[in-house]
Design a protein around this motif. Structure first.
Motif, PDB file in Angstrom:
ATOM      1  N   TYR A 117       1.036  -1.196   0.045  1.00 21.58           N
ATOM      2  CA  TYR A 117       0.217  -0.053  -0.025  1.00 21.58           C
ATOM      3  C   TYR A 117       0.861   1.205   0.087  1.00 21.58           C
ATOM      4  O   TYR A 117       0.678   2.209  -0.688  1.00 21.58           O
ATOM      5  N   THR A 118       2.063   1.303   0.794  1.00 17.78           N
ATOM      6  CA  THR A 118       2.723   2.356   0.762  1.00 17.78           C
ATOM      7  C   THR A 118       3.506   2.593  -0.603  1.00 17.78           C
ATOM      8  O   THR A 118       3.711   3.786  -0.929  1.00 17.78           O
ATOM      9  N   MET A 119       3.757   1.351  -1.046  1.00 17.23           N
ATOM     10  CA  MET A 119       4.609   1.789  -2.580  1.00 17.23           C
ATOM     11  C   MET A 119       3.502   2.282  -3.558  1.00 17.23           C
ATOM     12  O   MET A 119       3.783   2.974  -4.354  1.00 17.23           O
ATOM     13  N   ILE A 120       2.203   1.813  -3.462  1.00 13.57           N
ATOM     14  CA  ILE A 120       1.259   2.235  -4.345  1.00 13.57           C
ATOM     15  C   ILE A 120       0.895   3.914  -3.954  1.00 13.57           C
ATOM     16  O   ILE A 120       0.833   4.683  -4.907  1.00 13.57           O
ATOM     17  N   ASN A 121       1.074   4.288  -3.110  1.00 13.33           N
ATOM     18  CA  ASN A 121       0.964   5.745  -2.311  1.00 13.33           C
ATOM     19  C   ASN A 121       2.152   6.541  -3.120  1.00 13.33           C
ATOM     20  O   ASN A 121       1.881   7.309  -3.628  1.00 13.33           O
ATOM     21  N   LEU A 122       3.338   5.832  -3.113  1.00 14.18           N
ATOM     22  CA  LEU A 122       4.515   6.682  -3.751  1.00 14.18           C
ATOM     23  C   LEU A 122       4.420   6.528  -5.159  1.00 14.18           C
ATOM     24  O   LEU A 122       4.620   7.551  -5.744  1.00 14.18           O
ATOM     25  N   VAL A 123       3.988   5.349  -5.828  1.00 17.26           N
ATOM     26  CA  VAL A 123       3.925   5.354  -7.154  1.00 17.26           C
ATOM     27  C   VAL A 123       2.824   6.158  -7.826  1.00 17.26           C
ATOM     28  O   VAL A 123       3.036   6.966  -8.859  1.00 17.26           O
ATOM     29  N   GLY A 124       1.627   6.200  -7.013  1.00 20.90           N
ATOM     30  CA  GLY A 124       0.515   7.050  -7.705  1.00 20.90           C
ATOM     31  C   GLY A 124       0.666   8.341  -7.431  1.00 20.90           C
ATOM     32  O   GLY A 124       0.416   9.074  -8.644  1.00 20.90           O
ATOM     33  N   THR A 125       1.453   9.011  -6.410  1.00 20.09           N
ATOM     34  CA  THR A 125       1.717  10.464  -6.110  1.00 20.09           C
ATOM     35  C   THR A 125       2.412  10.890  -7.390  1.00 20.09           C
ATOM     36  O   THR A 125       2.423  11.778  -8.043  1.00 20.09           O
ATOM     37  N   THR A 126       3.776  10.092  -7.377  1.00 18.78           N
ATOM     38  CA  THR A 126       5.039  10.613  -8.443  1.00 18.78           C
ATOM     39  C   THR A 126       4.606  10.178  -9.792  1.00 18.78           C
ATOM     40  O   THR A 126       4.627  11.041 -10.531  1.00 18.78           O
ATOM     41  N   GLY A 127       3.926   9.093  -9.914  1.00 23.28           N
ATOM     42  CA  GLY A 127       3.336   9.007 -11.337  1.00 23.28           C
ATOM     43  C   GLY A 127       2.448   9.850 -11.898  1.00 23.28           C
ATOM     44  O   GLY A 127       2.439  10.232 -12.948  1.00 23.28           O
ATOM     45  N   GLY A 128       1.493  10.490 -10.844  1.00 26.06           N
ATOM     46  CA  GLY A 128       0.496  11.490 -11.382  1.00 26.06           C
ATOM     47  C   GLY A 128       1.244  12.781 -11.872  1.00 26.06           C
ATOM     48  O   GLY A 128       0.715  13.365 -12.777  1.00 26.06           O
ATOM     49  N   GLN A 129       2.339  13.038 -11.149  1.00 27.72           N
ATOM     50  CA  GLN A 129       3.182  14.097 -11.390  1.00 27.72           C
ATOM     51  C   GLN A 129       3.895  13.996 -12.508  1.00 27.72           C
ATOM     52  O   GLN A 129       3.963  14.879 -13.350  1.00 27.72           O
ATOM     53  N   LEU A 130       4.562  12.701 -12.993  1.00 28.90           N
ATOM     54  CA  LEU A 130       5.303  12.512 -14.108  1.00 28.90           C
ATOM     55  C   LEU A 130       4.574  12.680 -15.393  1.00 28.90           C
ATOM     56  O   LEU A 130       5.160  12.919 -16.428  1.00 28.90           O
ATOM     57  N   VAL A 131       3.184  12.439 -15.379  1.00 30.68           N
ATOM     58  CA  VAL A 131       2.436  12.263 -16.582  1.00 30.68           C
ATOM     59  C   VAL A 131       2.389  13.867 -17.062  1.00 30.68           C
ATOM     60  O   VAL A 131       2.406  13.746 -18.333  1.00 30.68           O
ATOM     61  N   LEU A 132       2.905  14.736 -16.196  1.00 23.88           N
ATOM     62  CA  LEU A 132       2.770  16.189 -17.023  1.00 23.88           C
ATOM     63  C   LEU A 132       4.195  16.564 -17.464  1.00 23.88           C
ATOM     64  O   LEU A 132       4.326  17.613 -18.195  1.00 23.88           O
ATOM     65  N   ILE A 133       5.142  15.503 -17.642  1.00 26.36           N
ATOM     66  CA  ILE A 133       6.402  15.791 -18.439  1.00 26.36           C
ATOM     67  C   ILE A 133       6.112  16.360 -20.098  1.00 26.36           C
ATOM     68  O   ILE A 133       5.623  15.419 -20.550  1.00 26.36           O
ATOM     69  N   GLY A 134       6.452  17.401 -20.290  1.00 30.20           N
ATOM     70  CA  GLY A 134       6.393  17.900 -21.811  1.00 30.20           C
ATOM     71  C   GLY A 134       4.980  17.988 -22.071  1.00 30.20           C
ATOM     72  O   GLY A 134       4.830  18.331 -23.336  1.00 30.20           O
ATOM     73  N   ALA A 135       4.105  18.375 -21.252  1.00 33.25           N
ATOM     74  CA  ALA A 135       2.799  18.607 -21.378  1.00 33.25           C
ATOM     75  C   ALA A 135       2.547  20.358 -21.750  1.00 33.25           C
ATOM     76  O   ALA A 135       3.577  21.141 -21.562  1.00 33.25           O
ATOM     77  N   ASP A 136       1.492  20.401 -22.360  1.00 33.76           N
ATOM     78  CA  ASP A 136       0.931  21.985 -22.515  1.00 33.76           C
ATOM     79  C   ASP A 136       0.002  22.304 -21.537  1.00 33.76           C
ATOM     80  O   ASP A 136      -1.342  21.928 -21.523  1.00 33.76           O
TER      81      ASP A 136
END
Length: 412
Positions: free
Chosen positions: A135-154
Motif C-alpha cells: 500500500y505504501t508503495m502504491i502511495n508513492l508510485v501513484g503520487t509521483t506517477g501522477g506528477q510525471l504524467v505532466l512531463i512535456g505537457a502543454d
C-alpha cells in the motif's frame, strides 16, 4: 502471497487511481496558475486550502460514514473531487480555485480513509506487513506517477484537468463493485494537544514546523521552479525527485533512529535540510540539474522527519496509545501545512522565489534549537523502550486510518 492479495486488488487499484488523480491535481494547478499570471501568494493559498480541507476530511468523514455507509460516502467524495477539478478548468481564477482545492483535500482525505479502513478489515496478521508495504508503495508510485504524467505537457489546455477527473472517477469503479464486506466504523481522531505536549514537547513542536516546511515546499516548489524559468520537464522532476529521495532515505534513517537518540537524528536531518536551504538562498542555483540534485537532498531530509517525530512521540506515550498519538500528531502536521503555504506564498510575493527556502530555513532552524534544548533537559529513551519506526513515504497523504493500519502491522 499473490493469491491472498487478489481479493484486495480492487481496493489497491482504487487507491492507485485516487493517488494518480491527486498527483495530477496537485501539480497542474500551480503550473497552470503561474501560466495564468496568478500571484505566488494566491498559489500558496491553494496549498493552505488543500491542507484545511484535508484536515477537515480526516475529522468529519467518520461521521459521514456512520450515517450513510462506506460505499455511498466514497462514491460521493470521488465524484465531488472530479467535479472540483473540472470546475477549476472552467473557472480559472485563484479565488475560485482556493475553495475548490479545499473541497479536493476534503474528498481525497475521506476517500483514502475509506480505502484504508477496508484494508484494515480484510488483512489478517500473517500478511499485514506485506500488504502495508504494498500500500505504501502504491502511495508513492501513484503520487509521483501522477506528477510525471505532466512531463512535456502543454499546461495551457484543459486536458490534464480532465485526466485528473477521469482518474477520480476510475477510483470509483473497483471500489464500489468490490465484493469485500463493508469495514467497521472509521477511527475518529480526538486531538489532545496538552497530553501530546506532556508526552513529548519535541514531537509537538517539530511536527508543527515540519508541516510548515513540507506544506510550503509541496505547494510552492513548482511556483519557485517556474519563477526561475525552468522548463516544464525539469519542474516536474524537481517536484517528484525529492519525494522519491525522501522515501529511500527512510530506511537508513529508521535504522539510525533505532540505535541512537531520535532527537539527534532529527537534528541531523534538520541540519542537512538547512544546508540545502542555504544553497538555494545564498548560491541561487540556476541550472535544472543543480536544482533537482539539491532539491533531492532537501527531500531526503524533510520527508524523513515526520516518521522520526511519530516514533519519538510513541517512545514516550503510554502503551496502547499509538493510534491516538499518531493521529494527534497528524492533525498538528495538518495545521502546520495550513500555515506554511500562506506564510511562504506571502514571502514569495514580497521578496521573490528564494523566499520559499528562507521560510524552510527558519522552520528547520527552530527544530534544531528546540530539539537541542530538550536534549539538555531530558534523557533519551533506552533502546528496549523504543517504539517501532514506521516508514511513511509521503506524510501529506497519511490519514488516521493509515495509522491504524501501521499500528496493527506493528502488533502483528
Amino acid at each position: 502471497m499473490t493469491t491472498r492479495l487478489i481479493p484486495l486488488s480492487a481496493l489497491l487499484l482504487g487507491s492507485l487511481f485516487l493517488l494518480i488523480a491527486g498527483g495530477i491535481n496537485g501539480l497542474i494547478l500551480p503550473l497552470r496558475g503561474s501560466d495564468e499570471g496568478f500571484s505566488a501568494f494566491s498559489l500558496g493559498l491553494l496549498g493552505t486550502g488543500w491542507a484545511a480541507g484535508y484536515v477537515l476530511g480526516c475529522l468529519y468523514t467518520p461521521l459521514l460514514v456512520s450515517r450513510v455507509g462506506h460505499i455511498r460516502v466514497f462514491g460521493t467524495l470521488a465524484a465531488t473531487a472530479a467535479i472540483a477539478i473540472l470546475l477549476s478548468a472552467m473557472v480559472p481564477s485563484p479565488w475560485s480555485w482556493i475553495p475548490l482545492r479545499a473541497v479536493s483535500g476534503f474528498c481525497f482525505a475521506g476517500a483514502a480513509m475509506i480505502v484504508e479502513s477496508w484494508l484494515n478489515e480484510e488483512v489478517d496478521s500473517s500478511i499485514r506487513g506485506r500488504v502495508f508495504g504494498t500500500y505504501t508503495m502504491i502511495n508513492l508510485v501513484g503520487t509521483t506517477g501522477g506528477q510525471l504524467v505532466l512531463i512535456g505537457a502543454d499546461v495551457s489546455t484543459s486536458w490534464f484537468f480532465m485526466l485528473a477527473a477521469i482518474f477520480y472517477c476510475l477510483a470509483l469503479i473497483p471500489t464500489t463493485i468490490s465484493s469485500n464486506r463493508a469495514p467497521s466504523p472509521l477511527f475518529e481522531v480526538k486531538l489532545n494537544i496538552p497530553q501530546l505536549w506532556r508526552n513529548s514537547p519535541v514531537a509537538v513542536f517539530a511536527v508543527l514546523m515540519i508541516g510548515i516546511s513540507n506544506g510550503s515546499f509541496g505547494a510552492l516548489a513548482p511556483v519557485y521552479a517556474n519563477n526561475i524559468d525552468l522548463d516544464l520537464t525539469t519542474i516536474v522532476l524537481f517536484c517528484s525527485a525529492p519525494i522519491l529521495a525522501g522515501a529511500m532515505s527512510q530506511i537508513p534513517v529508521g535504522r539510525a533512529s533505532d540505535r541512537f537518540d531520535r532527537r539527534k537524528v532529527l537534528v541531523f536531518l534538520a541540519l542537512v535540510a538547512m544546508a540545502a536551504d542555504g544553497v538555494f538562498v545564498f548560491l541561487q542555483p540556476e541550472s535544472g540539474t543543480a536544482n533537482i540534485l539539491i532539491g533531492s537532498v532537501l527531500g531526503a531530509a524533510i520527508f524523513a522527519m515526520y516518521p522520526i517525530v511519530v516514533a519519538h512521540a510513541n517512545d514516550h506515550a503510554d502503551p496502547g496509545q499509538f493510534i491516538q498519538t499518531s493521529g494527534g500528531l497528524l492533525m498538528i502536521f495538518g495545521i502546520g501545512s495550513i500555515a506554511g503555504p500562506f506564510i511562504a506564498g506571502l514571502a514569495l510575493t514580497l521578496f521573490g522565489p528564494m523566499a520559499l527556502f528562507s521560510t524552510l530555513l527558519a522552520a528547520h532552524l527552530f527544530i534544531v534549537l528546540f530539539a537541542m534544548l530538550r536534549m539538555w533537559r531530558r534523557e533519551q529513551v533506552g533502546s528496549e523502550d523504543k517504539a517501532s519506526f514506521q516508514n511513511i513515504p509521503f506524510a501529506r497523504n497519511t490519514t488516521p486510518e493509515t495509522e491504524v493500519l501501521a499500528d496493527r502491522e506493528n502488533q502483528a
